[in-house]
Design a protein around this motif. Structure first.
Motif, PDB file in Angstrom:
ATOM      1  N   GLN A  88     -25.700  -5.637  19.058  1.00  0.00           N
ATOM      2  CA  GLN A  88     -25.261  -6.062  17.807  1.00  0.00           C
ATOM      3  C   GLN A  88     -26.165  -5.527  16.573  1.00  0.00           C
ATOM      4  O   GLN A  88     -25.812  -4.764  15.634  1.00  0.00           O
ATOM      5  CB  GLN A  88     -25.083  -7.297  17.579  1.00  0.00           C
ATOM      6  N   LEU A  89     -27.590  -5.813  16.961  1.00  0.00           N
ATOM      7  CA  LEU A  89     -28.388  -5.384  15.824  1.00  0.00           C
ATOM      8  C   LEU A  89     -28.641  -3.858  15.611  1.00  0.00           C
ATOM      9  O   LEU A  89     -28.551  -3.077  14.685  1.00  0.00           O
ATOM     10  CB  LEU A  89     -29.987  -6.139  16.024  1.00  0.00           C
ATOM     11  N   GLY A  90     -28.531  -3.227  16.845  1.00  0.00           N
ATOM     12  CA  GLY A  90     -28.844  -1.814  16.992  1.00  0.00           C
ATOM     13  C   GLY A  90     -27.907  -1.158  16.293  1.00  0.00           C
ATOM     14  O   GLY A  90     -27.848  -0.197  15.431  1.00  0.00           O
ATOM     15  N   HIS A  91     -26.484  -1.493  16.677  1.00  0.00           N
ATOM     16  CA  HIS A  91     -25.069  -1.009  16.105  1.00  0.00           C
ATOM     17  C   HIS A  91     -25.067  -1.043  14.428  1.00  0.00           C
ATOM     18  O   HIS A  91     -24.740  -0.235  13.851  1.00  0.00           O
ATOM     19  CB  HIS A  91     -24.121  -1.740  16.784  1.00  0.00           C
ATOM     20  N   ILE A  92     -25.450  -2.184  13.970  1.00  0.00           N
ATOM     21  CA  ILE A  92     -25.748  -2.556  12.474  1.00  0.00           C
ATOM     22  C   ILE A  92     -26.614  -1.315  12.008  1.00  0.00           C
ATOM     23  O   ILE A  92     -26.069  -0.631  10.907  1.00  0.00           O
ATOM     24  CB  ILE A  92     -26.110  -3.941  12.265  1.00  0.00           C
ATOM     25  N   TYR A  93     -27.628  -1.315  12.504  1.00  0.00           N
ATOM     26  CA  TYR A  93     -28.692  -0.198  11.933  1.00  0.00           C
ATOM     27  C   TYR A  93     -28.078   1.158  12.039  1.00  0.00           C
ATOM     28  O   TYR A  93     -27.971   2.052  11.175  1.00  0.00           O
ATOM     29  CB  TYR A  93     -30.010  -0.342  12.671  1.00  0.00           C
ATOM     30  N   VAL A  94     -27.555   1.283  13.116  1.00  0.00           N
ATOM     31  CA  VAL A  94     -26.953   2.770  13.444  1.00  0.00           C
ATOM     32  C   VAL A  94     -25.801   3.107  12.698  1.00  0.00           C
ATOM     33  O   VAL A  94     -25.492   4.425  12.056  1.00  0.00           O
ATOM     34  CB  VAL A  94     -26.810   3.225  14.865  1.00  0.00           C
ATOM     35  N   THR A 115     -20.010  -0.467   4.782  1.00  0.00           N
ATOM     36  CA  THR A 115     -20.867  -0.824   5.677  1.00  0.00           C
ATOM     37  C   THR A 115     -21.368  -2.345   5.505  1.00  0.00           C
ATOM     38  O   THR A 115     -21.795  -2.930   6.454  1.00  0.00           O
ATOM     39  CB  THR A 115     -21.989   0.063   5.744  1.00  0.00           C
ATOM     40  N   SER A 116     -21.211  -2.750   4.328  1.00  0.00           N
ATOM     41  CA  SER A 116     -21.404  -3.933   3.975  1.00  0.00           C
ATOM     42  C   SER A 116     -20.412  -5.045   4.778  1.00  0.00           C
ATOM     43  O   SER A 116     -21.050  -6.187   5.340  1.00  0.00           O
ATOM     44  CB  SER A 116     -21.597  -4.454   2.588  1.00  0.00           C
ATOM     45  N   PHE A 117     -19.091  -4.547   4.728  1.00  0.00           N
ATOM     46  CA  PHE A 117     -18.071  -5.503   5.094  1.00  0.00           C
ATOM     47  C   PHE A 117     -18.238  -4.975   6.839  1.00  0.00           C
ATOM     48  O   PHE A 117     -18.237  -6.249   7.319  1.00  0.00           O
ATOM     49  CB  PHE A 117     -16.760  -4.347   4.928  1.00  0.00           C
ATOM     50  N   HIS A 118     -18.692  -4.092   7.365  1.00  0.00           N
ATOM     51  CA  HIS A 118     -19.013  -3.777   8.730  1.00  0.00           C
ATOM     52  C   HIS A 118     -19.885  -4.862   9.217  1.00  0.00           C
ATOM     53  O   HIS A 118     -19.665  -5.444  10.257  1.00  0.00           O
ATOM     54  CB  HIS A 118     -18.993  -2.385   8.980  1.00  0.00           C
ATOM     55  N   GLU A 119     -20.942  -4.769   8.520  1.00  0.00           N
ATOM     56  CA  GLU A 119     -22.236  -5.600   8.888  1.00  0.00           C
ATOM     57  C   GLU A 119     -21.901  -7.170   8.898  1.00  0.00           C
ATOM     58  O   GLU A 119     -22.095  -7.807   9.892  1.00  0.00           O
ATOM     59  CB  GLU A 119     -23.360  -5.587   7.720  1.00  0.00           C
ATOM     60  N   SER A 120     -20.943  -7.446   7.872  1.00  0.00           N
ATOM     61  CA  SER A 120     -20.410  -8.933   7.885  1.00  0.00           C
ATOM     62  C   SER A 120     -19.622  -9.247   9.187  1.00  0.00           C
ATOM     63  O   SER A 120     -19.657 -10.339   9.736  1.00  0.00           O
ATOM     64  CB  SER A 120     -19.462  -9.268   6.612  1.00  0.00           C
TER      65      SER A 120
END
Length: 158
Positions: A43-49, A136-141
């Motif tokens: 999850q953390l890596g995916h948010i970054y990528v 990406t802010s929506f996606h991260e949420s």
């Protein structure tokens, strides 16, 4: 488009990600409870990528993607298919923390800038740097919610 608001929203989402990342350890980072497709580390890596692959790439900027990150964390990948050693939780948290300033520095004054090839996601069509960052802010949420759920399923404190 209100630049301050877009940057504030991105930073708000990221601060929430970093807050929910507390309590993730090397010991619990790769446990996948029944019903979940991926781990806390993924999850953390995916948010970054996602930010690198969407915001930087589609804005014609060079993404900061360490070798192997796309293979580990892009959409559709699964922790169970990994053949390489993933980055540590500390490395991911450092990259996520540093990414906020890189985004602000790279895209200050550019949020209205049109991108060469619009990014589409279903019926959504994104055409500016600011629209990419907002998405990406929506996606991260969405992933913040998944991290919270995973931590609850694993009984991770904080």
């Amino acid at each position: 488009m209100n630049e301050k608001m877009i940057f504030d929203l991105f930073e708000f989402a990221r601060n929430n990600t970093l807050k929910v990342a507390q309590g993730i350890t090397e010991e619990n980072a790769d446990i996948i409870p029944n019903g979940y497709p991926n781990s806390l580390r993924w999850q953390l890596g995916h948010i970054y990528v996602a930010v690198e692959g969407i915001v930087f790439h589609f804005s014609n900027e060079i993404p900061n993607l360490p070798e192997g990150y796309m293979d580990l964390f892009k959409t559709g990948t699964k922790t169970t298919d990994w053949n390489a050693t993933p980055p540590s939780i500390d490395e991911l948290i450092t990259l996520l923390s540093e990414q906020v300033n890189r985004v602000k520095e790279t895209f200050a004054g550019r949020l209205e800038e049109k991108i060469a090839n619009p990014f589409t996601m279903g019926t959504l069509k994104l055409e500016t740097c600011g629209e990419l960052l907002s998405y990406t802010s929506f996606h991260e949420s969405e992933h913040i919610g998944i991290i919270k759920s995973l931590k609850n399923a694993l009984k991770v404190e904080k």
